[in-house]
Design an enzyme around this catalytic site. Structure first.
Site, PDB file in Angstrom:
ATOM      1  N   GLU A  58     -29.195 -49.615 -32.467  1.00 18.63           N
ATOM      2  CA  GLU A  58     -28.907 -49.073 -33.808  1.00 18.63           C
ATOM      3  C   GLU A  58     -29.090 -50.131 -34.883  1.00 18.63           C
ATOM      4  O   GLU A  58     -28.193 -50.390 -35.700  1.00 18.63           O
ATOM      5  CB  GLU A  58     -27.500 -48.475 -33.854  1.00 18.63           C
ATOM      6  CG  GLU A  58     -27.372 -47.211 -33.016  1.00 18.63           C
ATOM      7  CD  GLU A  58     -26.091 -46.441 -33.231  1.00 18.63           C
ATOM      8  OE1 GLU A  58     -25.109 -47.024 -33.713  1.00 18.63           O
ATOM      9  OE2 GLU A  58     -26.062 -45.240 -32.919  1.00 18.63           O
ATOM     10  N   GLU A 108     -28.853 -41.997 -26.781  1.00 17.38           N
ATOM     11  CA  GLU A 108     -27.415 -41.717 -26.952  1.00 17.38           C
ATOM     12  C   GLU A 108     -27.291 -40.330 -27.540  1.00 17.38           C
ATOM     13  O   GLU A 108     -28.032 -39.993 -28.471  1.00 17.38           O
ATOM     14  CB  GLU A 108     -26.741 -42.698 -27.916  1.00 17.38           C
ATOM     15  CG  GLU A 108     -26.538 -44.069 -27.378  1.00 17.38           C
ATOM     16  CD  GLU A 108     -25.712 -44.960 -28.317  1.00 17.38           C
ATOM     17  OE1 GLU A 108     -24.885 -44.431 -29.087  1.00 17.38           O
ATOM     18  OE2 GLU A 108     -25.922 -46.175 -28.278  1.00 17.38           O
TER      19      GLU A 108
END
Ligand code: BG6
Length: 489
Positions: A198, A387
């Site tokens: 991320e 995810e």
């Protein structure tokens, strides 16, 4: 008839700092998460320190350490990441359970300070290397391919505290040494890698961080630039060490919608995609900064430390695949009379067409299809969703069973959305659900915010037996994998 290709990489994901524990075992050095307390949906996690006069203090995630202070573990707080769910001692049992579910792939991360305790060492710690080697061998016993995140929010604390962390260009070299050690030591055992988890979360979200100054914004861009260069160098080295390595970027994938049809909202929404999603993806996939970067830098008075060599590295070190997390969509509006809801370092106006979890995260499977088709169209690289999941409360029944139909329902809808994207031509090659076994929440530090197919007996105060149990979703996901996404009933 489902559209998942043969060999689709079904599995689950965790991160070292949230699963592993063993924070001071095997010579491991501390990371920022080890001086971060527990929190809740209402109360933010704190970072603890001792000031120059010996007083104890706490900081919010974005605040800087006061002059003369040092990060410290304080007796009066609980630090959930210290033990996490003790993957350090349970990995064989956990991997066996993933094998039982039929995982083809398990995404985990390597704790940087388990190999390089301060980040400055020249060679990795043997004990740390052996620990991960054993874990990878264990996965291969069950036909599970590791997907390794090299950096998942855990720069060694020493680099953060004494060397300026990611605001110091030298951190690029320390990271490259770490990444090189991973590619070398785990050659043949690991083929799929992600450089930074991320990475785009460093870019401040204007609604989540309305107080962010231009100075702070400029620092975020500099921090990102050094990470882009570090990632690009790592990609080149990873390919040189083993040309069969597939190395990806990892973006926090939020699907942004205009809050209204007011043209100002439409433009604001386009800018949000640029700042939060495309800025990082473009540099890592295309190898250069996009045109709109100039607008962003001008708006916040950003002057980057950027060299010709950096530009050369960015161009040479583009990634082989695009990976992202997907939890929610977010509404973007310029209007002020709106209710703000947030999650995963972003916020926006409440979308009346969506449901929200107990932690305020929207559930929006159609946003996943939208995101996949949009991104594939832009980069035309293989994609993995690495995810996805629903953080929720679980109840253990008297007989020990755990019924989680809400989790099954969430996954079913998101798998259907992926199926649709594949049917429309997206080259989606893998899916790892987040927290396939319950882990410590990154955002709140809670255990009660659970994502797993496997329940871990551990509470927010660190009490529990660590016993693992199968939830209903465990048996459901097993069926999904065995039928390659056909049987979602
Ligand atoms: C992503 C992170 O932001 O979301 C994970 O990569 C994190 O580390 C996950 O755990 C879910 O967030 P949270 O706050 O519910 O743990």
């Amino acid at each position: 008839m489902a559209h998942f290709p043969e060999g689709f990489l079904w599995g689950g994901a965790v991160a070292a700092n949230q699963w592993e524990g063993g924070w001071n075992l095997g010579g491991r050095g501390p990371a920022m998460t080890d001086v971060t307390t527990g929190g809740s949906v209402k109360e933010r996690r704190k970072i603890t320190y001792i000031d120059k006069d010996g007083n104890h203090g706490t900081l919010d995630r974005h605040q800087k350490l006061p002059e003369g202070a040092h990060y410290a573990v304080l007796d009066e707080y609980h630090y959930p990441n210290h033990e996490a769910v003790d993957g350090y001692h349970h990995y064989k049992e956990d991997i066996a359970l993933f094998g039982e579910m039929g995982f083809k792939q398990f995404r985990m991360s390597i704790s940087w300070s388990r190999l390089f305790p301060t980040g400055l060492e020249k060679e990795p710690l043997k004990e740390g290397v052996e620990f991960y080697r054993d874990m990878f061998k264990e996965m291969h016993k069950y036909g599970i391919e590791p997907l390794v995140t090299i950096w998942h929010f855990d720069t060694p604390l020493y680099l953060e505290e004494h060397c300026g962390g990611w605001l110091n260009r030298e951190t690029i070299d320390h990271f490259v040494r770490f990444a090189t050690a991973c590619f070398t030591e785990f050659k043949g055992l690991v083929h799929n890698w992600l450089t930074f988890n991320e990475i785009n979360n460093t870019m401040p979200d204007p609604v989540f961080r309305p107080d962010c100054s231009d100075e702070e914004f400029a620092e975020a861009c500099q921090h990102l630039h050094y990470q882009f260069v570090a990632s690009a160098k790592a990609v080149q080295i990873g390919h040189a060490i083993d040309p069969s390595n597939m190395i990806g970027c990892m973006i926090c994938g939020i699907c942004y919608y205009p809050g209204t049809c007011d043209p100002a909202d439409i433009i604001e929404n386009r800018h949000r995609w640029e700042e939060k999603i495309f800025y990082c993806g473009d540099v890592q996939c295309k190898g250069y900064y996009p045109t709109f970067a100039k607008r962003i830098w001008d708006e916040h008075n950003v002057k980057l430390d950027i060299t010709e060599d950096d530009l050369d590295d960015l161009a040479r070190g583009t990634v082989d695949m695009y990976t992202f997390s997907y939890y929610m969509s977010q509404n973007v509006t310029t209007h002020k009379d709106v209710e703000i809801v947030g999650g995963n370092m972003s916020a926006g106006s409440r979308n009346p067409y969506l449901e929200y979890s107990d932690w305020g995260w929207s559930t929006d499977p159609s946003g996943l299809d939208y995101y996949l088709e949009m991104i594939y169209d832009r980069y035309e690289l293989p994609i993995m969703v690495v995810e996805n999941g629903l953080g929720a409360y679980d109840t253990v029944e008297e007989d020990g069973s755990i019924h989680d139909p809400f989790r099954i329902d969430y996954y079913r809808k998101h798998i259907q959305a992926m199926d649709k994207a594949i049917a429309h031509g997206v080259d989606l090659i893998g899916y790892t659900t987040w927290g396939c076994i319950d882990v410590v929440s990154a955002g709140t530090g809670e255990m009660r915010k659970r994502y797993g197919f496997i329940y871990v007996d551990m509470d927010d105060e660190g009490k529990g037996s660590m016993k693992r149990s199968r939830k209903d979703s465990f048996f459901w996901y097993k069926k999904v994998i065995a039928s390659n996404g056909e049987d979602l009933a």
